[in-house]
Design an enzyme around this catalytic site. Structure first.
Site, PDB file in Angstrom:
ATOM      1  N   ASP A   1       0.810  -1.230   0.000  1.00 55.45           N
ATOM      2  CA  ASP A   1       0.000   0.000   0.000  1.00 55.45           C
ATOM      3  C   ASP A   1       0.837   1.271   0.000  1.00 55.45           C
ATOM      4  O   ASP A   1       0.443   2.298   0.554  1.00 55.45           O
ATOM      5  CB  ASP A   1      -0.974   0.013   1.203  1.00 55.45           C
TER       6      ASP A   1
ATOM      7  N   GLY B   1      -4.598  -4.207  -3.818  1.00 59.06           N
ATOM      8  CA  GLY B   1      -5.578  -3.159  -4.103  1.00 59.06           C
ATOM      9  C   GLY B   1      -4.790  -1.937  -4.487  1.00 59.06           C
ATOM     10  O   GLY B   1      -4.137  -1.338  -3.648  1.00 59.06           O
TER      11      GLY B   1
ATOM     12  N   ARG C   1       1.939 -29.004  -7.148  1.00 53.59           N
ATOM     13  CA  ARG C   1       1.756 -29.544  -8.511  1.00 53.59           C
ATOM     14  C   ARG C   1       0.363 -30.133  -8.751  1.00 53.59           C
ATOM     15  O   ARG C   1       0.204 -31.105  -9.453  1.00 53.59           O
ATOM     16  CB  ARG C   1       2.861 -30.573  -8.827  1.00 53.59           C
TER      17      ARG C   1
ATOM     18  N   GLN D   1       1.940  -6.068  -3.171  1.00 53.93           N
ATOM     19  CA  GLN D   1       2.388  -6.184  -1.780  1.00 53.93           C
ATOM     20  C   GLN D   1       3.707  -5.396  -1.600  1.00 53.93           C
ATOM     21  O   GLN D   1       3.925  -4.434  -2.307  1.00 53.93           O
ATOM     22  CB  GLN D   1       2.555  -7.658  -1.352  1.00 53.93           C
TER      23      GLN D   1
END
Ligand code: GDP
Ligand code: IMO
Ligand code: MG
Length: 431
Positions: free
Chosen positions: A13, A40, A144, A225
């Site tokens: 952020d 976001g 996997r 992030q």
């Protein structure tokens, strides 16, 4: 300079979305390479605010191409919702504007169910995830047994893979968490419908990028992030489940390391963190509340209040080393206006010793006492400054001190959420 990666230098952020939107003007392609809809990224254009979770922040520029790379975990419901919204607004008018990697992994409803059940079960020890199924989806990828985008249109493949993996998933859901099982019968038609709707966007993106880079097209890689949430280098286990550092751009988009010339770190002029985990400079007091209110520090994805504190240069030095930062952008400087004193954390005291650099796992960050340097603040609003010299002297000195202590030049200062509220000291893309 041609290609650059933008990464968060803190706990997310930092304002990556705004900076990516600004630099998209100077590039041809913008690529998301990790994470998923836990991100976001907020863009404010004129008075209109857009929050993007999966689609890269370059999408507001109609003549550019946005790519969701192989390293992203894609929730088709959220992606289709985002596509729909941007289509309705007349922003995404041609599927050629958005390319989705054939090899990106798909987040399924049971990933979100497992994310929520685990967090509930952990109680106080919860990570405070965004609940978007990120951890369980990356687990399936590494185990996997994940489903990839190109499989969404192949019914026989889906049936065979899901029959075997649902055995294990339903065992956990029913036996361990005492919750409802997933029904294969309902899931497969839903997945095929997603596959059909997404088909116009699907592309072998590593080949596409290789071709375009060879033609001299410029690429901006958009991290999600932040460095301190990296699964290897962050405050483990209070991290996300992907590599958020710059090297992830290569893996998560399928381009070689040499294709990336510049690494840009984004940091706020203070620090925030959403979710649990250590945060040495956290201000659990009125000052922290003031930063939260003035900086509108509420999660763009979950709406949770963000924890706020002083800028931590130990964290920024760590980000500089791990990412190989060649430039820093400092955002939200305007939020500090009006504060008499501003603090910068320049080291930690831990068990009687002073540390200036950090390996997050080496010591208990909760027990680290920040060592602060105190700076004089400024009264004036900054929003109208367009040039570094127009900032108050004390604000200029604050930025220069960040450069001195990190050894990384600050080439951009952001003083408001809008595009125009930006001071560009040098434009890396024009050099
Ligand atoms: P991202 O995840 O790194 O893209 O950042 P977010 O969008 O989650 O959070 C950053 C928030 O700060 C958004 O609401 C932005 O509109 C806002 N923002 C970005 N830069 C500035 C700035 O310089 N000043 C202020 N006041 N707000 C900013
Ligand atoms: P952007 O891209 C801030 C945090 C969550 C939680 C931890 C793990 O907008 O900067 P996850 O759902 O990923 O398993 O949650 O990571 N987190 C973020 N914090 N910004 C983000 O993204 C985040 N994405 C995940 O709050 O602490
Ligand atoms: Mg965000």
């Amino acid at each position: 300079m041609s290609n650059a990666v933008i990464v968060g230098a803190q706990w997310g952020d930092e304002g990556k979305g705004k900076v990516v939107d600004i630099f998209t003007e100077f590039v041809d392609i913008v690529v998301r390479f990790q994470g998923g809809s836990n991100a976001g990224h907020t863009l404010v254009i004129g008075d209109e605010k857009t929050v993007l979770h999966l689609i890269p922040s370059g999408i507001m520029h109609k003549n550019k191409v946005c790519i969701i790379g192989n390293g992203v975990v894609v929730d088709p419901e959220i992606l289709l919702m985002e596509i729909g919204r941007l289509r309705d607004k007349g922003i995404l008018t041609d599927p050629a504007q958005l390319r989705l990697s054939t090899d990106a992994h798909v987040i399924l409803p049971y990933h979100k169910q497992l994310d929520a059940l685990r967090e509930n079960q952990k109680g106080k020890a919860r990570i405070g995830t965004t609940g978007r199924g990120i951890g369980p989806a990356y687990e399936d990828k590494v185990a996997r047994r994940g489903i990839r985008v190109h499989e969404l249109t192949r019914e026989a493949v889906l049936r065979e893979k899901l029959e075997s993996s649902l055995d294990w998933i339903n065992f956990q859901l029913v036996q361990y968490y005492k919750d409802k099982p997933i029904e294969l019968g309902a899931l497969i038609p839903q997945m095929l419908a997603w596959g059909q709707e997404l088909a116009p966007y699907v592309e072998e993106t590593p080949l596409y990028l290789d071709r375009e880079i060879k033609r001299g097209r410029k690429v901006l890689f958009e991290g999600a992030q932040g460095t301190m949430l990296d699964v290897d280098h962050g405050t483990y286990p209070y991290v996300t489940s992907s590599n958020t550092v710059a090297a992830g751009a290569s893996i998560g988009s399928g381009v070689g390391l040499k294709a990336i010339d510049h690494v840009i770190g984004i940091s706020k002029a203070y620090t925030t963190r959403v979710g649990a985990g250590p945060f040495p400079t956290e201000l659990d007091n009125e000052l922290g509340e003031h930063l939260r209110a003035k900086g509108a520090e509420y999660g763009s994805t979950t709406g949770r209040p963000r924890r706020c504190g002083w800028l931590d240069l130990v964290v920024l030095k760590n980000a500089s080393r791990l990412n190989g930062l060649t430039g820093l952008a400092i955002t939200k400087l305007d939020v500090l206006s009006g504060m008499e004193k501003i603090k910068l954390c320049v080291g930690y005291e831990y068990e009687g010793k002073v540390y200036n650099d950090l390996v997050a796992s080496s010591f208990d960050l909760n027990a680290c006492k920040p060592i602060y340097e105190e700076h004089r603040g400024w009264k004036d609003d900054l929003q109208n400054a367009r040039d570094f010299d127009e900032l108050p002297d004390t604000a200029q000195r604050f930025i220069r001190r960040i450069e001195d202590l990190t050894g990384v030049p600050v080439f951009l200062v952001s003083i408001g959420p809008r595009r125009r509220e930006t001071i560009m000291r040098s434009n890396l893309f024009r050099e």
